[in-house]
Design a protein around this motif. Structure first.
Motif, mmCIF file in Angstrom:
data_model
loop_
_atom_site.group_PDB
_atom_site.id
_atom_site.type_symbol
_atom_site.label_atom_id
_atom_site.label_comp_id
_atom_site.label_asym_id
_atom_site.label_seq_id
_atom_site.Cartn_x
_atom_site.Cartn_y
_atom_site.Cartn_z
ATOM 1 N N UNK A 177 0.821 -1.228 0.000
ATOM 2 C CA UNK A 177 0.000 0.000 0.000
ATOM 3 C C UNK A 177 0.849 1.270 0.000
ATOM 4 N N UNK A 178 1.970 1.226 0.709
ATOM 5 C CA UNK A 178 2.850 2.393 0.777
ATOM 6 C C UNK A 178 3.390 2.734 -0.609
ATOM 7 N N UNK A 179 3.911 1.701 -1.298
ATOM 8 C CA UNK A 179 4.496 1.951 -2.611
ATOM 9 C C UNK A 179 3.428 2.303 -3.630
ATOM 10 N N UNK A 180 2.234 1.723 -3.450
ATOM 11 C CA UNK A 180 1.148 2.059 -4.359
ATOM 12 C C UNK A 180 0.798 3.541 -4.256
ATOM 13 N N UNK A 181 0.750 4.045 -3.020
ATOM 14 C CA UNK A 181 0.364 5.442 -2.839
ATOM 15 C C UNK A 181 1.448 6.374 -3.383
ATOM 16 N N UNK A 205 13.851 4.984 -4.268
ATOM 17 C CA UNK A 205 12.805 4.098 -3.739
ATOM 18 C C UNK A 205 13.029 3.784 -2.264
ATOM 19 N N UNK A 206 14.238 3.339 -1.944
ATOM 20 C CA UNK A 206 14.510 2.870 -0.584
ATOM 21 C C UNK A 206 14.268 3.945 0.487
ATOM 22 N N UNK A 207 14.786 5.165 0.315
ATOM 23 C CA UNK A 207 14.524 6.177 1.348
ATOM 24 C C UNK A 207 13.031 6.451 1.539
ATOM 25 N N UNK A 208 12.268 6.319 0.476
ATOM 26 C CA UNK A 208 10.836 6.597 0.589
ATOM 27 C C UNK A 208 10.082 5.520 1.349
ATOM 28 N N UNK A 209 10.620 4.289 1.319
ATOM 29 C CA UNK A 209 9.884 3.217 1.973
ATOM 30 C C UNK A 209 10.582 2.756 3.243
ATOM 31 N N UNK A 210 11.675 3.426 3.628
ATOM 32 C CA UNK A 210 12.518 2.927 4.731
ATOM 33 C C UNK A 210 11.717 2.671 6.003
ATOM 34 N N UNK A 211 10.880 3.632 6.393
ATOM 35 C CA UNK A 211 10.165 3.469 7.663
ATOM 36 C C UNK A 211 9.142 2.351 7.581
ATOM 37 N N UNK A 212 8.458 2.260 6.475
ATOM 38 C CA UNK A 212 7.496 1.175 6.295
ATOM 39 C C UNK A 212 8.198 -0.170 6.312
ATOM 40 N N UNK A 213 9.367 -0.197 5.682
ATOM 41 C CA UNK A 213 10.152 -1.423 5.636
ATOM 42 C C UNK A 213 10.548 -1.863 7.042
ATOM 43 N N UNK A 214 11.027 -0.920 7.831
ATOM 44 C CA UNK A 214 11.459 -1.215 9.195
ATOM 45 C C UNK A 214 10.288 -1.724 10.032
ATOM 46 N N UNK A 215 9.162 -1.105 9.833
ATOM 47 C CA UNK A 215 7.949 -1.495 10.533
ATOM 48 C C UNK A 215 7.590 -2.949 10.210
ATOM 49 N N UNK A 216 7.624 -3.287 8.927
ATOM 50 C CA UNK A 216 7.351 -4.652 8.498
ATOM 51 C C UNK A 216 8.340 -5.633 9.093
ATOM 52 N N UNK B 84 6.977 15.336 -9.425
ATOM 53 C CA UNK B 84 7.744 14.158 -9.034
ATOM 54 C C UNK B 84 9.071 14.536 -8.392
ATOM 55 N N UNK B 85 9.075 15.548 -7.552
ATOM 56 C CA UNK B 85 10.291 15.875 -6.813
ATOM 57 C C UNK B 85 10.570 14.758 -5.817
ATOM 58 N N UNK B 86 11.859 14.554 -5.506
ATOM 59 C CA UNK B 86 12.206 13.532 -4.522
ATOM 60 C C UNK B 86 11.875 14.091 -3.143
ATOM 61 N N UNK B 87 10.860 13.513 -2.512
ATOM 62 C CA UNK B 87 10.302 14.169 -1.320
ATOM 63 C C UNK B 87 11.236 14.085 -0.119
ATOM 64 N N UNK B 88 12.164 13.125 -0.146
ATOM 65 C CA UNK B 88 13.053 12.985 1.004
ATOM 66 C C UNK B 88 14.346 13.785 0.834
#
Lengths: 300, 381
Positions: A177-181, A205-216, B84-88
């Motif tokens: 769901x995180x990556x979908x959004x 990709x990785x920085x954007x999902x890091x927290x969700x990944x850690x949670x999982x 599509x800016x890199x938000x982080x």
């Protein structure tokens, strides 16, 4: 519509910011809160206190001794090894599955999504039995495995397999769901700026999902360490060899060594507490990130 | 760098997004792809960028076939619809991204990257925002960051997908002029996609109007507006009054309106549609001869220097829109319910079976004929 009474009910549950017309009567609120808190206390807090008090019943020395016992130590070691292996592999699987499902168009996507949930639907005991049927002495691959002197059932590989099966959905379900959004816009932007696939993954990709990944991973880990049913079927309960912490607790309890059983159980409870704390911190961070993004208008 | 698009076709499942499209975009040009949503314009832009592969056809950059060329080698700057800016990453890191991911031997030193990024931020007037994050910026500021980020890699072609789509009206108008100035300064071949005709006509050197995966017309904004080649372009660009009827041996009949069309003398009873721009309608209080329809004023709306007037024509029971300059409006002293005479200075007729012929005709030349021009609902676009 009832008229607002001249004198409003006073007390700790009265919130002047909420219009009395929009909320339940004081008595009902009190009842609901008492009920839920009472339930929580009875079924969660009380048992937790009991575990620790029972564990320390015969003094701290006995507590330490039961944990330092060689069988207990090997159970701890096995639990840790199992958790590390299965969490690592599930991390890889979860990432790959979430990536494939959210960033590509392909046939059979729906089937994969529902298959990922399968371990949640299947009873852990059944999961254990599946592996016995597959790799046991009389199972499908049993003869071939014994010919080549490979042991899976009643050995560490079986325990890892069973744990992996049970914990398979955690990382993927957290990420999808995180990556979908988040969509694929940022990845595409990175590609147009000249990044290769690996750079895109690591830097965007990785920085954007890091927290969700850690949670999982945390959820996956706590389940991996606490899994009883599936592991119990494939383990064979060989003391010092194929006993994980939950299995060890059961053995001690069946032998009426209550203090020792609760001492080991307290370790698992501690793990649960740590997980809860870590989880709420992460949830808070994730929530904050999402709110910031939404307010920033990044959502489509 | 010029771009040639040759016979490009692309389908998604059963949906034909692009149907055999060919286009030539010249070096240094600011080119607009204009069309309604679903007309394939964004797909075409993504194919030029290399984000999508065409099913058939080819893309040539400066005469060299680049259809199979990977995105990294196309040297294309792409500005996404939602930026599509890199938000982080901070604004600085966003702009620096393209410079930092270069292979080691091509990479600039840290201080050179820093200098380049700061000069780009200067160009888009966002130097003081370098350490902020995208979520802390307004829409217009994000748009400029997205532009700076795309420019950082020194692209030979800039592609912009609905660059002003998600901004509010004032920021949009401002950024539009700014983009035009920037383009004149940098002279990079640029293609942008938009569904807003005003945007395309105001900013672009040339415009391609797309519809259902095909190009309807290519031309300068002036050509597109004043000389539409198809009914679709006529209806899509600007407001238009239209009325349907038939053409038979040089006479167009639309309800009780008859219009001589000598150019279509050999046409036998074909369905046709006539188009009149609101500003090509003249309003008079008295009948001045020639073709004029009696109509009733049913709506008046002043928008700055222009008055939009709703006219009800009882002959076919429809309301049409005329636009007259404010001073002419004051001179006429129109009130709701007034009866006036309406004549058209320009009418275009398209035959319905394909885009066969078009005939501009001057109605006032038609003598004492009974024929009268007519029109349709206001605000059709």
């Amino acid at each position: 519509m009832k008229k607002v009474p001249a004198v409003r009910p006073q007390g700790c549950l009265y919130d002047p910011r909420i219009s009395p017309g929009l909320t339940e009567p004081y008595s009902l609120r009190l009842l609901l809160i008492t009920l839920s808190l009472g339930f929580l206390g009875l079924f969660l807090v009380l048992p937790l206190i009991l575990v620790f008090s029972q564990a320390l019943q015969k003094g701290f020395a006995v507590y330490l001794a039961s944990i330092a016992d060689s069988d207990a130590l090997s159970a701890i070691r096995l639990t840790l090894v199992t958790a590390v292996i299965s969490v690592t592999l599930n991390l890889a699987f979860g990432l790959a599955a979430a990536w494939a499902i959210t960033k590509f168009r392909f046939k059979g996507k729906g089937i994969i999504v529902s298959l990922i949930d399968l371990p949640f639907a299947v009873s852990p005991v059944v999961a254990g039995l599946i592996f016995v049927l597959l790799f046991g002495l009389h199972g499908w691959f049993g003869p071939w495995l014994s010919d080549h002197n490979i042991r899976i059932i009643f050995a560490v590989p079986g325990i890892v397999l069973a744990t992996m099966f049970v914990t398979l959905p955690f990382v993927a379900r957290e990420l999808i769901p995180l990556m979908q959004s988040q969509g694929t816009d940022e990845e595409e932007a990175a590609l147009t700026l000249g990044a290769n696939g690996m750079q895109t993954f690591v830097r965007v990709t990785l920085p954007n999902i890091a927290w969700g990944l850690l949670y999982g991973v945390i959820l996956c880990n706590s389940r991996a360490m606490g899994e009883f049913g599936a592991v119990s079927v494939v383990s064979g309960h060989l003391r010092g060899l194929t006993n994980t912490l939950p299995l060890h607790v059961e053995i001690l309890y069946n032998e009426y060594k209550f203090a020792a059983a609760f001492a080991v159980a307290s370790l698992l409870s501690l793990l649960a507490l740590v997980t809860i704390v870590a989880r709420s911190i992460l949830e808070w961070r994730l929530h904050r990130r999402m709110t910031v993004d939404t307010m920033g208008g990044e959502l489509r | 760098m010029s771009i040639s698009i040759r016979n490009v076709t692309k389908t998604f499942g059963n949906f034909k997004a692009l149907d055999n499209i060919s286009l030539e975009i010249e070096d240094g040009e600011l080119f607009a792809l204009l069309g309604p949503s679903g007309s394939g314009k964004t797909t075409l832009l993504r194919i030029i960028a290399g984000l999508e592969m065409p099913d058939s056809g080819s893309i040539l950059f400066h005469g060299k076939d680049s259809t199979m060329c990977p995105m990294r080698e196309r040297r294309v700057g792409f500005v996404f619809q939602h930026f599509a800016l890199f938000r982080h990453m901070t604004i600085f890191d966003n702009v620096a991204f393209g410079l930092r991911v270069r292979p080691r031997h091509q990479r600039l030193t840290r201080s050179e990257i820093s200098r380049r990024v700061m000069s780009l931020l200067h160009l888009v007037q966002l130097e003081s925002f370098a350490t902020r994050y995208p979520s802390q910026l307004s829409g217009g500021q994000r748009q400029r960051v997205a532009l700076a980020r795309a420019l950082a890699v020194e692209p030979q072609v800039m592609l912009l997908d609905e660059p002003f789509g998600s901004l509010d009206a004032r920021v949009r108008a401002e950024l539009r002029r700014w983009l035009r100035r920037l383009h004149d300064e940098l002279q990079i071949t640029s293609v942008f996609v938009t569904h807003d005709q005003e945007e395309a006509l105001e900013v672009a050197d040339r415009v391609a109007v797309t519809n259902e995966g095909r190009v309807e017309q290519i031309g300068t904004p002036d050509e597109i507006y004043n000389n539409p080649q198809s009914p679709f372009v006529y209806e899509f660009i600007g407001n238009v009054n239209l009325f349907r009827g038939r053409v038979h041996e040089g006479v167009a009949v639309m309800g009780d309106i008859q219009l001589p069309v000598p150019e279509l003398a050999h046409t036998k009873d074909s369905p046709a549609t006539a188009y009149v721009r609101p500003h090509d309608l003249q309003i008079d209080r008295e009948y001045k001869g020639g073709l004029a329809l009696p109509a009733k004023v049913v709506a008046i709306r002043m928008i700055g220097p222009i008055a939009r007037i709703g006219l009800y024509y009882p002959g076919n029971n429809k309301t049409y829109e005329a636009q007259v300059p404010a001073d002419r409006f004051a001179q006429l002293d129109l009130r709701l319910g007034d009866m006036v005479f309406v004549s058209a200075s320009r009418v275009k007729i398209f035959l319905n079976d394909g885009s066969v012929e078009l005939r501009p005709s001057t109605i006032s030349d038609a003598g004492a004929d009974e024929a009268k021009p007519g029109v349709r609902e206001p605000n059709p676009v």
